[in-house]
Write a protein that holds these residues in place. Structure first.
Motif, short mmCIF file in Angstrom:
data_model
loop_
_atom_site.label_atom_id
_atom_site.label_comp_id
_atom_site.label_asym_id
_atom_site.label_seq_id
_atom_site.Cartn_x
_atom_site.Cartn_y
_atom_site.Cartn_z
N UNK A 247 0.85 -1.20 0.00
CA UNK A 247 0.00 0.00 0.00
C UNK A 247 0.89 1.24 0.00
N UNK A 248 0.96 1.95 -1.12
CA UNK A 248 1.87 3.09 -1.23
C UNK A 248 1.47 4.25 -0.33
N UNK A 249 0.18 4.38 -0.06
CA UNK A 249 -0.28 5.48 0.80
C UNK A 249 -0.05 5.20 2.28
N UNK A 250 0.07 3.92 2.61
CA UNK A 250 0.28 3.54 4.01
C UNK A 250 1.16 2.30 4.07
N UNK A 251 2.48 2.47 3.85
CA UNK A 251 3.39 1.31 3.81
C UNK A 251 3.35 0.50 5.10
N UNK A 252 3.08 -0.80 4.96
CA UNK A 252 3.02 -1.66 6.14
C UNK A 252 1.88 -1.33 7.08
N UNK A 253 0.93 -0.51 6.61
CA UNK A 253 -0.21 -0.11 7.44
C UNK A 253 0.23 0.58 8.74
N UNK A 254 1.35 1.30 8.64
CA UNK A 254 1.88 1.95 9.85
C UNK A 254 0.98 3.09 10.34
N UNK A 255 0.45 3.89 9.40
CA UNK A 255 -0.39 5.01 9.81
C UNK A 255 -1.70 4.51 10.42
N UNK A 256 -2.25 3.43 9.87
CA UNK A 256 -3.48 2.86 10.43
C UNK A 256 -3.22 2.35 11.85
N UNK A 257 -2.09 1.67 12.02
CA UNK A 257 -1.73 1.16 13.36
C UNK A 257 -1.51 2.32 14.33
N UNK A 258 -0.85 3.37 13.85
CA UNK A 258 -0.56 4.53 14.69
C UNK A 258 -1.86 5.18 15.18
N UNK A 259 -2.80 5.37 14.27
CA UNK A 259 -4.08 5.97 14.66
C UNK A 259 -4.83 5.09 15.65
N UNK A 260 -4.76 3.77 15.45
CA UNK A 260 -5.44 2.83 16.34
C UNK A 260 -4.88 2.91 17.75
N UNK A 261 -3.54 2.92 17.88
CA UNK A 261 -2.91 2.98 19.21
C UNK A 261 -3.20 4.31 19.89
N UNK A 262 -3.14 5.40 19.14
CA UNK A 262 -3.40 6.70 19.75
C UNK A 262 -4.86 6.83 20.17
N UNK A 263 -5.76 6.22 19.43
CA UNK A 263 -7.17 6.21 19.82
C UNK A 263 -7.35 5.43 21.12
N UNK A 264 -6.61 4.35 21.25
CA UNK A 264 -6.66 3.56 22.48
C UNK A 264 -6.16 4.39 23.67
N UNK A 265 -5.08 5.12 23.46
CA UNK A 265 -4.52 5.96 24.52
C UNK A 265 -5.53 7.04 24.93
N UNK A 266 -6.13 7.66 23.95
CA UNK A 266 -7.11 8.70 24.26
C UNK A 266 -8.27 8.14 25.06
N UNK A 267 -8.75 6.97 24.65
CA UNK A 267 -9.88 6.35 25.33
C UNK A 267 -9.56 5.97 26.77
N UNK A 268 -8.29 5.72 27.05
CA UNK A 268 -7.89 5.31 28.40
C UNK A 268 -7.26 6.44 29.20
N UNK A 269 -7.28 7.65 28.63
CA UNK A 269 -6.75 8.80 29.35
C UNK A 269 -5.26 8.76 29.58
N UNK A 270 -4.51 8.12 28.66
CA UNK A 270 -3.05 8.05 28.79
C UNK A 270 -2.39 8.85 27.68
N UNK A 271 -1.08 9.00 27.78
CA UNK A 271 -0.31 9.73 26.78
C UNK A 271 0.60 8.77 26.01
N UNK A 272 1.18 9.30 24.93
CA UNK A 272 2.05 8.48 24.08
C UNK A 272 3.28 9.27 23.67
#
Length: 314
Positions: free
Chosen positions: A1-26
């Motif tokens: 996927x040229x727009x998201x190599x290795x799906x890194x941006x999708x993974x990044x958004x997923x982890x940051x969403x998890x942090x936000x939902x749990x009131x933690x920082x990254x």
């Protein structure tokens, strides 16, 4: 996927969403930073990836407390300085965001630097966000280096809050936020046409205390106004076009300021000359008014001639 190599941006958004939902920082940690280099000022990421990355960082601005990168083998930082209303801000410059980009130095002395590493301090507290009623933040860091050829020992080179005490009040309150680095960069502006001591210190830290490498980096290296412009544009540029436009903008600013300075100096000189002229004229007039004219030489001669004739008659 040229727009998201290795799906890194999708993974990044997923982890940051998890942090936000749990009131933690990254903390984001990577190797090659999303900016331009400081040596050849090469753009290190493609445009599409820069846009994707910074869109995520801005979306999770309150979650991310730091962005730690390396690759350049020098002690540096990047920060968004452009106003969001400026069209250039969204085109090729680093956007305004809470977490600064810290570029760590290198243990290998491959590029003329002394071997170095950082000890970053972070802690809990400050603010009222998240489920825990507070947030983590970067508090400070110590930079250590190995003094090659001199002491050949490891020692602390500097502590960030002490080296950049101009922002110490903000550091105590909020930790190492982008506001701290923006304040530091503003303090690096020229002082009466000369390099700011803060910028000089920054350049000496770039190679972790080693002597200069023939560019603007390192201790005991002269940095003229053009050199300083390059550093200021490197601080805030995400792309090479952004860097080039920044240099052009600063050059035009120098020209405008130069004309303004010369105009001001000319006006001051003219005013000074006018005052001197008035004082001189006033002095001459005062001397003329206070001068008592003696009797003319002609009148003295006539009196002498009359007295002589009277003596002859007698």
């Amino acid at each position: 996927n040229e727009d998201d190599p290795g799906w890194q941006f999708s993974w990044m958004r997923k982890i940051l969403s998890f942090c936000r939902g749990n009131g933690t920082q990254a903390v984001i940690i990577g190797h090659i930073p999303p900016t331009v280099g400081s040596f050849r000022h090469t753009q290190l990421w493609k445009d599409r990836y820069l846009q994707a990355y910074y869109a995520i960082v801005k979306e999770f601005n309150e979650v991310i407390i730091a962005q730690l990168f390396g690759h350049l083998h020098s002690d540096e930082f990047r920060v968004g300085l452009k106003d969001e209303s400026d069209p250039m801000a969204n085109l090729s410059m680093i956007p305004s965001m809470n977490a600064p980009i810290l570029l760590g130095p290198s243990v290998t002395p491959l590029h003329g630097n002394d071997p170095s590493f950082r000890v970053v301090k972070y802690g809990f507290g400050g603010g009222v966000t998240g489920a825990r009623g507070g947030k983590y933040r970067l508090l400070d860091y110590d930079s250590h280096h190995y003094d090659i050829g001199k002491g050949n020992t490891w020692s602390k080179l500097y502590t960030f809050s002490e080296a950049y005490s101009v922002a110490s009040n903000i550091i105590k309150k909020d930790g190492l936020t982008s506001e701290v680095f923006s304040t530091i960069v503003k303090s690096m502006n020229d002082k009466w046409g000369k390099e700011s001591p803060v910028l000089e210190s920054y350049r000496s830290f770039m190679l972790s205390g080693a002597d200069g490498d023939g560019t603007s980096r390192g201790a005991n290296v002269h940095c003229d106004p053009q050199c300083r412009d390059k550093i200021f544009c490197t601080f805030q540029s995400a792309t090479r076009p952004g860097y080039d436009n920044c240099l052009l903008e600063r050059k035009q600013t120098w020209k405008r300021n130069g004309r303004s300075i010369f105009g001001t100096v000319g006006a001051v000189l003219f005013g000074a000359l006018l005052i001197i002229f008035v004082i001189v004229r006033w002095g001459k007039n005062r001397k003329r008014d206070g001068y008592d004219s003696p009797e003319s030489v002609t009148e003295d001669a006539k009196k002498y001639e009359i007295n002589a004739k009277e003596d002859e008659i007698i």
